[in-house]
Motif scaffolding. Sequence first.
Motif, mmCIF file in Angstrom:
data_model
loop_
_atom_site.group_PDB
_atom_site.id
_atom_site.type_symbol
_atom_site.label_atom_id
_atom_site.label_comp_id
_atom_site.label_asym_id
_atom_site.label_seq_id
_atom_site.Cartn_x
_atom_site.Cartn_y
_atom_site.Cartn_z
ATOM 1 N N THR A 7 0.964 -1.273 -0.076
ATOM 2 C CA THR A 7 0.044 0.034 -0.018
ATOM 3 C C THR A 7 0.955 1.233 -0.042
ATOM 4 O OG1 THR A 7 -1.881 -1.120 1.094
ATOM 5 C CG2 THR A 7 -2.056 1.237 1.098
ATOM 6 N N THR A 8 0.765 2.036 -0.874
ATOM 7 C CA THR A 8 1.485 3.456 -0.995
ATOM 8 C C THR A 8 0.260 4.422 -0.895
ATOM 9 O OG1 THR A 8 0.902 3.891 -3.406
ATOM 10 C CG2 THR A 8 2.730 2.311 -2.915
ATOM 11 N N GLU A 9 0.521 5.825 -0.923
ATOM 12 C CA GLU A 9 -0.145 6.864 -0.654
ATOM 13 C C GLU A 9 -1.233 6.840 -1.860
ATOM 14 O OE1 GLU A 9 1.793 10.726 -0.233
ATOM 15 O OE2 GLU A 9 3.313 9.811 1.068
ATOM 16 N N LEU A 10 -0.893 6.279 -2.948
ATOM 17 C CA LEU A 10 -1.870 6.417 -4.104
ATOM 18 C C LEU A 10 -2.635 5.103 -4.421
ATOM 19 C CD1 LEU A 10 0.347 8.299 -6.430
ATOM 20 C CD2 LEU A 10 -1.473 9.358 -4.971
ATOM 21 N N GLU A 58 -7.670 6.936 -4.670
ATOM 22 C CA GLU A 58 -8.373 8.289 -4.843
ATOM 23 C C GLU A 58 -9.495 8.358 -5.208
ATOM 24 O OE1 GLU A 58 -6.758 12.286 -6.681
ATOM 25 O OE2 GLU A 58 -6.942 10.806 -8.187
#
Length: 84
Positions: A7-10, A58
Amino acid sequence: MAGTTITTELYKLYPSPRNRHREVFLHQVFVPHPYALVDPPSYDPQGRWTLFAAHRLEDGKNGQLVTFELEEDAAKFSSRFVPD
């Protein structure tokens, strides 16, 4: 590696079992076609690459994320990729 989720920020990423490297490289191309055939080696990248099934946090869009070590490889992939 096939069972690992990243899991990344995006993105929430699911690595391809074909990946030779365990990295998410800086230059990334999101392909909004989760079932399209994406074969990074056929684009003759000069550097390393990785492929992931991806869920974009997002907007909840599913697809694939191809990451490249070299910016020119990402640009070449982006300009030449056509979903099947």
